[in-house]
Design a protein around this motif. Structure first.
Motif, PDB file in Angstrom:
ATOM      1  N   LEU A  11       0.843  -1.194   0.000  1.00 42.69           N
ATOM      2  CA  LEU A  11       0.000   0.000   0.000  1.00 42.69           C
ATOM      3  C   LEU A  11       0.876   1.241   0.000  1.00 42.69           C
ATOM      4  O   LEU A  11       1.829   1.339   0.795  1.00 42.69           O
ATOM      5  CB  LEU A  11      -0.901  -0.001   1.231  1.00 42.69           C
ATOM      6  N   VAL A  12       0.562   2.165  -0.888  1.00 41.83           N
ATOM      7  CA  VAL A  12       1.336   3.407  -0.978  1.00 41.83           C
ATOM      8  C   VAL A  12       0.389   4.536  -1.333  1.00 41.83           C
ATOM      9  O   VAL A  12      -0.653   4.324  -1.976  1.00 41.83           O
ATOM     10  CB  VAL A  12       2.453   3.259  -2.033  1.00 41.83           C
ATOM     11  N   GLN A  13       0.728   5.733  -0.913  1.00 44.00           N
ATOM     12  CA  GLN A  13      -0.077   6.902  -1.254  1.00 44.00           C
ATOM     13  C   GLN A  13       0.239   7.361  -2.674  1.00 44.00           C
ATOM     14  O   GLN A  13       1.337   7.114  -3.196  1.00 44.00           O
ATOM     15  CB  GLN A  13       0.195   8.036  -0.281  1.00 44.00           C
ATOM     16  N   ALA A  14      -0.721   8.015  -3.267  1.00 45.79           N
ATOM     17  CA  ALA A  14      -0.514   8.565  -4.602  1.00 45.79           C
ATOM     18  C   ALA A  14       0.716   9.466  -4.612  1.00 45.79           C
ATOM     19  O   ALA A  14       0.934  10.250  -3.677  1.00 45.79           O
ATOM     20  CB  ALA A  14      -1.750   9.351  -5.045  1.00 45.79           C
ATOM     21  N   GLY A  15       1.508   9.317  -5.660  1.00 45.44           N
ATOM     22  CA  GLY A  15       2.752  10.067  -5.758  1.00 45.44           C
ATOM     23  C   GLY A  15       3.953   9.323  -5.218  1.00 45.44           C
ATOM     24  O   GLY A  15       5.097   9.743  -5.433  1.00 45.44           O
ATOM     25  N   GLY A  16       3.694   8.229  -4.521  1.00 44.48           N
ATOM     26  CA  GLY A  16       4.768   7.454  -3.924  1.00 44.48           C
ATOM     27  C   GLY A  16       5.388   6.471  -4.897  1.00 44.48           C
ATOM     28  O   GLY A  16       5.060   6.449  -6.098  1.00 44.48           O
ATOM     29  N   SER A  17       6.295   5.648  -4.363  1.00 43.04           N
ATOM     30  CA  SER A  17       7.039   4.700  -5.175  1.00 43.04           C
ATOM     31  C   SER A  17       7.025   3.318  -4.552  1.00 43.04           C
ATOM     32  O   SER A  17       6.914   3.179  -3.324  1.00 43.04           O
ATOM     33  CB  SER A  17       8.497   5.164  -5.319  1.00 43.04           C
ATOM     34  N   LEU A  18       7.152   2.327  -5.402  1.00 44.38           N
ATOM     35  CA  LEU A  18       7.336   0.941  -4.983  1.00 44.38           C
ATOM     36  C   LEU A  18       8.273   0.283  -5.984  1.00 44.38           C
ATOM     37  O   LEU A  18       8.330   0.689  -7.151  1.00 44.38           O
ATOM     38  CB  LEU A  18       6.015   0.170  -4.971  1.00 44.38           C
ATOM     39  N   ARG A  19       8.964  -0.753  -5.521  1.00 47.90           N
ATOM     40  CA  ARG A  19       9.773  -1.553  -6.434  1.00 47.90           C
ATOM     41  C   ARG A  19       9.360  -3.007  -6.300  1.00 47.90           C
ATOM     42  O   ARG A  19       9.407  -3.579  -5.208  1.00 47.90           O
ATOM     43  CB  ARG A  19      11.262  -1.407  -6.157  1.00 47.90           C
ATOM     44  N   LEU A  20       8.971  -3.573  -7.424  1.00 48.99           N
ATOM     45  CA  LEU A  20       8.623  -4.987  -7.474  1.00 48.99           C
ATOM     46  C   LEU A  20       9.826  -5.790  -7.940  1.00 48.99           C
ATOM     47  O   LEU A  20      10.606  -5.322  -8.776  1.00 48.99           O
ATOM     48  CB  LEU A  20       7.455  -5.227  -8.427  1.00 48.99           C
ATOM     49  N   SER A  21       9.951  -6.989  -7.406  1.00 48.38           N
ATOM     50  CA  SER A  21      11.007  -7.910  -7.828  1.00 48.38           C
ATOM     51  C   SER A  21      10.379  -9.210  -8.282  1.00 48.38           C
ATOM     52  O   SER A  21       9.350  -9.633  -7.754  1.00 48.38           O
ATOM     53  CB  SER A  21      11.976  -8.195  -6.682  1.00 48.38           C
ATOM     54  N   CYS A  22      11.037  -9.837  -9.244  1.00 47.46           N
ATOM     55  CA  CYS A  22      10.595 -11.138  -9.735  1.00 47.46           C
ATOM     56  C   CYS A  22      11.827 -12.012  -9.894  1.00 47.46           C
ATOM     57  O   CYS A  22      12.681 -11.736 -10.740  1.00 47.46           O
ATOM     58  CB  CYS A  22       9.867 -11.000 -11.068  1.00 47.46           C
ATOM     59  N   ALA A  23      11.895 -13.043  -9.086  1.00 46.02           N
ATOM     60  CA  ALA A  23      13.036 -13.950  -9.130  1.00 46.02           C
ATOM     61  C   ALA A  23      12.631 -15.252  -9.802  1.00 46.02           C
ATOM     62  O   ALA A  23      11.644 -15.882  -9.410  1.00 46.02           O
ATOM     63  CB  ALA A  23      13.534 -14.220  -7.710  1.00 46.02           C
ATOM     64  N   ALA A  24      13.392 -15.627 -10.801  1.00 46.76           N
ATOM     65  CA  ALA A  24      13.143 -16.875 -11.518  1.00 46.76           C
ATOM     66  C   ALA A  24      14.098 -17.950 -11.032  1.00 46.76           C
ATOM     67  O   ALA A  24      15.285 -17.692 -10.806  1.00 46.76           O
ATOM     68  CB  ALA A  24      13.332 -16.662 -13.018  1.00 46.76           C
ATOM     69  N   SER A  25      13.573 -19.140 -10.862  1.00 45.36           N
ATOM     70  CA  SER A  25      14.412 -20.261 -10.429  1.00 45.36           C
ATOM     71  C   SER A  25      14.000 -21.527 -11.145  1.00 45.36           C
ATOM     72  O   SER A  25      12.903 -21.622 -11.691  1.00 45.36           O
ATOM     73  CB  SER A  25      14.316 -20.444  -8.909  1.00 45.36           C
ATOM     74  N   LEU A  80      10.774  -3.908 -11.241  1.00 49.86           N
ATOM     75  CA  LEU A  80       9.923  -2.868 -11.796  1.00 49.86           C
ATOM     76  C   LEU A  80       9.885  -1.729 -10.792  1.00 49.86           C
ATOM     77  O   LEU A  80       9.277  -1.846  -9.718  1.00 49.86           O
ATOM     78  CB  LEU A  80       8.505  -3.384 -12.070  1.00 49.86           C
ATOM     79  N   GLN A  81      10.570  -0.653 -11.110  1.00 51.86           N
ATOM     80  CA  GLN A  81      10.559   0.533 -10.272  1.00 51.86           C
ATOM     81  C   GLN A  81       9.370   1.386 -10.679  1.00 51.86           C
ATOM     82  O   GLN A  81       9.276   1.799 -11.839  1.00 51.86           O
ATOM     83  CB  GLN A  81      11.855   1.329 -10.439  1.00 51.86           C
ATOM     84  N   MET A  82       8.484   1.628  -9.742  1.00 55.81           N
ATOM     85  CA  MET A  82       7.266   2.369 -10.025  1.00 55.81           C
ATOM     86  C   MET A  82       7.281   3.676  -9.243  1.00 55.81           C
ATOM     87  O   MET A  82       7.266   3.661  -8.005  1.00 55.81           O
ATOM     88  CB  MET A  82       6.030   1.540  -9.648  1.00 55.81           C
ATOM     89  N   ASN A  83       7.335   4.778  -9.958  1.00 54.01           N
ATOM     90  CA  ASN A  83       7.347   6.105  -9.341  1.00 54.01           C
ATOM     91  C   ASN A  83       6.085   6.867  -9.716  1.00 54.01           C
ATOM     92  O   ASN A  83       5.375   6.501 -10.661  1.00 54.01           O
ATOM     93  CB  ASN A  83       8.573   6.887  -9.807  1.00 54.01           C
TER      94      ASN A  83
END
Length: 119
Positions: A11-25, A80-83
């Motif tokens: 959960l993040v406020q509008a205008g904020g940032s999150l980074r998603l990671s996806c690890a493959a194995s 995925l860097q989301m700003n």
């Protein structure tokens, strides 16, 4: 087989940032492309961003200039860097990898991670 594990949603406020990671194995596989899709209730899953093994990228128009996809080939991980997040970015985000395993190219999917952007 190839397993994908996503992390980084929340959960993040509008205008904020999150980074998603996806690890493959898995064993004996190679990834041709890896990307992120998102889906909201009642709508089709849509492409957000994808990166090829050679580094080329493609983005949905709605996220251009705000999201950046990158990959670490050594770790078989994509980010995925989301700003500048907007409430309309709220969705379940799924990692997708087009990978070759046992000489067969297939699409593999993660279980998804929820991103909620509050206004």
């Amino acid at each position: 087989q190839v397993q994908l594990v996503e992390s980084g949603g929340g959960l993040v406020q509008a205008g904020g940032s999150l980074r998603l990671s996806c690890a493959a194995s898995g064993s004996s596989f190679s990834i041709n492309a890896i990307g992120w899709y998102r889906q909201t209730p009642g709508k089709q899953r849509e492409l957000v961003a994808v990166i090829g093994s050679e580094g080329s990228t493609n983005y949905a128009d709605s996220v251009k200039g705000r999201f950046t996809i990158s990959g670490d080939n050594a770790k078989n991980t994509a980010y995925l860097q989301m700003n500048s997040l907007k409430p309309e970015d709220t969705a379940v985000y799924y990692c997708n990898a087009r990978a070759v395993y046992d000489f067969v190219e297939m699409d593999y999917w993660g279980e998804g991670t929820l991103v909620t952007v509050s206004s």
